[in-house]
Design a protein around this motif. Structure first.
Motif, PDB file in Angstrom:
ATOM      1  N   SER A   3       5.828  34.202  24.715  1.00 63.06           N
ATOM      2  CA  SER A   3       6.691  33.042  24.879  1.00 63.06           C
ATOM      3  C   SER A   3       7.929  33.002  24.330  1.00 63.06           C
ATOM      4  O   SER A   3       8.795  32.280  24.764  1.00 63.06           O
ATOM      5  N   ASP A   4       7.991  33.723  23.155  1.00 59.60           N
ATOM      6  CA  ASP A   4       9.164  33.914  22.149  1.00 59.60           C
ATOM      7  C   ASP A   4      10.151  34.500  23.133  1.00 59.60           C
ATOM      8  O   ASP A   4      11.533  34.466  22.785  1.00 59.60           O
ATOM      9  N   LEU A 320      20.590  45.836  23.196  1.00 60.16           N
ATOM     10  CA  LEU A 320      20.173  45.670  21.926  1.00 60.16           C
ATOM     11  C   LEU A 320      20.713  44.371  21.631  1.00 60.16           C
ATOM     12  O   LEU A 320      20.076  43.375  20.869  1.00 60.16           O
ATOM     13  N   GLN A 321      22.068  43.751  21.979  1.00 61.62           N
ATOM     14  CA  GLN A 321      22.274  42.421  21.722  1.00 61.62           C
ATOM     15  C   GLN A 321      21.691  41.337  22.567  1.00 61.62           C
ATOM     16  O   GLN A 321      21.074  40.196  21.992  1.00 61.62           O
ATOM     17  N   LYS A 326      16.544  37.722  22.595  1.00 65.01           N
ATOM     18  CA  LYS A 326      15.334  37.467  22.982  1.00 65.01           C
ATOM     19  C   LYS A 326      15.324  37.402  24.385  1.00 65.01           C
ATOM     20  O   LYS A 326      14.483  36.911  25.207  1.00 65.01           O
ATOM     21  N   PHE A 327      16.125  38.049  25.130  1.00 66.10           N
ATOM     22  CA  PHE A 327      16.463  38.389  26.598  1.00 66.10           C
ATOM     23  C   PHE A 327      15.942  39.741  26.911  1.00 66.10           C
ATOM     24  O   PHE A 327      16.714  40.910  26.345  1.00 66.10           O
ATOM     25  N   GLU A 328      14.989  40.080  27.723  1.00 62.10           N
ATOM     26  CA  GLU A 328      14.499  41.585  27.947  1.00 62.10           C
ATOM     27  C   GLU A 328      14.861  42.050  29.222  1.00 62.10           C
ATOM     28  O   GLU A 328      14.309  41.594  30.150  1.00 62.10           O
ATOM     29  N   VAL A 329      15.818  42.883  29.367  1.00 65.52           N
ATOM     30  CA  VAL A 329      16.259  43.406  30.526  1.00 65.52           C
ATOM     31  C   VAL A 329      16.286  45.023  30.436  1.00 65.52           C
ATOM     32  O   VAL A 329      15.972  45.616  29.421  1.00 65.52           O
ATOM     33  N   LEU A 380      24.612  36.465  28.090  1.00 62.83           N
ATOM     34  CA  LEU A 380      25.079  37.903  28.645  1.00 62.83           C
ATOM     35  C   LEU A 380      26.917  37.395  28.490  1.00 62.83           C
ATOM     36  O   LEU A 380      27.668  38.577  27.949  1.00 62.83           O
ATOM     37  N   LEU A 381      27.261  36.560  29.152  1.00 66.73           N
ATOM     38  CA  LEU A 381      28.680  36.460  29.270  1.00 66.73           C
ATOM     39  C   LEU A 381      29.446  36.294  27.922  1.00 66.73           C
ATOM     40  O   LEU A 381      30.636  36.629  27.636  1.00 66.73           O
ATOM     41  N   GLN A 382      28.563  35.549  27.113  1.00 65.58           N
ATOM     42  CA  GLN A 382      29.335  35.188  25.725  1.00 65.58           C
ATOM     43  C   GLN A 382      29.217  36.660  24.647  1.00 65.58           C
ATOM     44  O   GLN A 382      30.301  36.969  24.134  1.00 65.58           O
ATOM     45  N   ILE A 383      28.241  37.549  25.235  1.00 66.53           N
ATOM     46  CA  ILE A 383      28.227  38.900  24.406  1.00 66.53           C
ATOM     47  C   ILE A 383      29.293  39.734  25.090  1.00 66.53           C
ATOM     48  O   ILE A 383      30.105  40.304  24.239  1.00 66.53           O
ATOM     49  N   VAL A 384      29.653  39.794  26.302  1.00 69.98           N
ATOM     50  CA  VAL A 384      30.649  40.439  26.933  1.00 69.98           C
ATOM     51  C   VAL A 384      32.011  39.664  26.301  1.00 69.98           C
ATOM     52  O   VAL A 384      32.900  40.553  25.983  1.00 69.98           O
TER      53      VAL A 384
END
Length: 388
Positions: A3-4, A320-321, A326-329, A380-384
């Motif tokens: 759940s993490d 990696l980011q 803790k998002f797995e895609v 994701l938008l923040q990482i981009v």
């Protein structure tokens, strides 16, 4: 899954459903659990009966007029695809020595495309059908390659990277006009969309894509379809795939398949709406993220599979980011995720290399909430934004 993390890689392998664990426990409490279904004693016969009941459930879930005796249990989707390609092509050539051509689409999974050199070593000419720019395989493009020397055509029902759905019914009808058999890899499509299989001679599916355990798949093979066994032993599965059958896994797979297909009409629009919401969020103006395909969600893309391209960033950095958050895609197929080259699917679609290197696949089912998807999109938008 822990759940993490927020797991969004269901197209690689869906988390095991609680109903699958319940079915597993149910099987283990049966008196014949662990008995060999080929034994003649009472417990063996009971295990055999349960195996046949599992075949019936799978056949009913598949539809398309497949019968329980058409169902061949395998170790997974890769074996099912390998069996179909080798077994059908070899049998067709034995039946008619002029049948020396095999046709795949250029967007097939590696479990099909990696057979190209092996098929050539066996004396077959292998031809690849290119996709249209939206990633789909059109009948008119296949028509140009067909003749009476074709031993087999294998084209997937839905692509595992882009989610594009092919018109398998029309493709199969075209192939049959040349008296050749048609196989489809429906591993991503099964139980996610209604399948039009009435014209299909063979179809592959896999348990772990729908939330049942890893380690079992099915090749549904009509009795009218020529097939030459590739392994030999005790003659199980009507001699098509010898070896003691895994009754436990067949039982769990069939139970989950039955449930998921029954719920599909309700689940599909719900998941498709979630996917469209992700597309709208990620691909808004100024985000530097675009959809991989222009195809619409309505019958042309799988629900629950979002495929996007991030301009100016590479998939490895993004993965990696996202993993750190803790998002797995994934960047595409899990079977080729170690490659630093653009996906063969995106290359075949004509997507420029620099854009294809920034591909991401987000996949989920009804068990993922809109809040989790919104959190992923924001991250994701923040990482981009940060990296650009």
């Amino acid at each position: 899954m822990t759940s993490d993390f927020i797991y969004l890689d269901y197209a690689a392998s869906a988390p095991v459903r609680k109903e699958a664990f319940a079915a597993l426990q149910d099987y283990r409490e049966k008196p014949f659990a662990g008995a060999n279904p080929n034994s003649l004693h009472t417990l063996g016969r009971l295990a055999s009966q349960e195996l046949e009941t599992s075949r019936k459930r799978i056949a009913q879930a598949l539809g398309g007029g497949f019968r329980p005796t058409d169902i061949v249990f395998t170790s997974g989707g890769t074996e099912a695809n390998n069996m179909a390609v080798y077994g059908i092509a070899e049998a067709m050539r034995k039946k008619d020595t002029a049948r020396t051509k095999v046709i795949f689409s250029a967007i097939e999974h590696d479990s099909v495309l990696d057979l190209v050199p092996a098929m050539r070593e066996r004396g077959f000419e292998v031809i690849l059908v290119p996709p249209q720019s939206d990633g789909s395989i059109h009948p008119e493009d296949l028509q140009k390659l067909m003749d009476n020397q074709v031993a087999l055509v294998s084209i997937m029902s839905a692509n595992n990277e882009t989610g594009i759905v092919n018109d398998v019914d029309s493709l199969a009808q075209l192939v049959h006009a040349y008296k050749a058999p048609f196989h489809t890899d429906a591993i991503q499509a099964f139980a996610r969309i209604p399948l039009a299989l009435a014209q299909v001679d063979a179809v592959s599916i896999a348990s772990h894509k729908i939330g049942a355990p890893i380690g079992i798949g099915v090749l549904a093979l009509r009795r009218t379809c020529p097939f030459k066994a590739q392994t030999f032993g005790g003659g199980q599965e009507l001699g098509r795939r010898p070896g003691t059958q895994d009754v436990q896994s067949a039982y769990v797979f069939s139970k989950v398949a039955q449930m998921v297909v029954e719920q599909m009409s309700e689940v599909r629009p719900y998941v498709a709406a979630h996917a469209q919401r992700v597309y709208d969020h990620l691909c808004a103006e100024g985000t530097h993220i675009v959809p991989t395909t222009t195809a619409t969600m309505d019958n042309n893309r799988l629900p629950g599979l979002v495929s996007v391209l991030v301009d100016g960033l590479d998939s490895e950095t993004l993965l990696l980011q996202l993993d750190a958050a803790k998002f797995e895609v994934s960047a595409g197929s899990a079977c080729s995720s170690a490659s630093l080259n653009p996906s063969h699917v995106l290359t075949a679609m004509g997507i420029p290399r620099n854009l294809a290197l920034g591909s991401l696949r987000i996949s989920f089912d009804e068990r993922v909430s809109s809040e989790e998807l919104d959190a992923f999109c924001d991250t994701l938008l923040q990482i981009v934004k940060t990296y650009r």
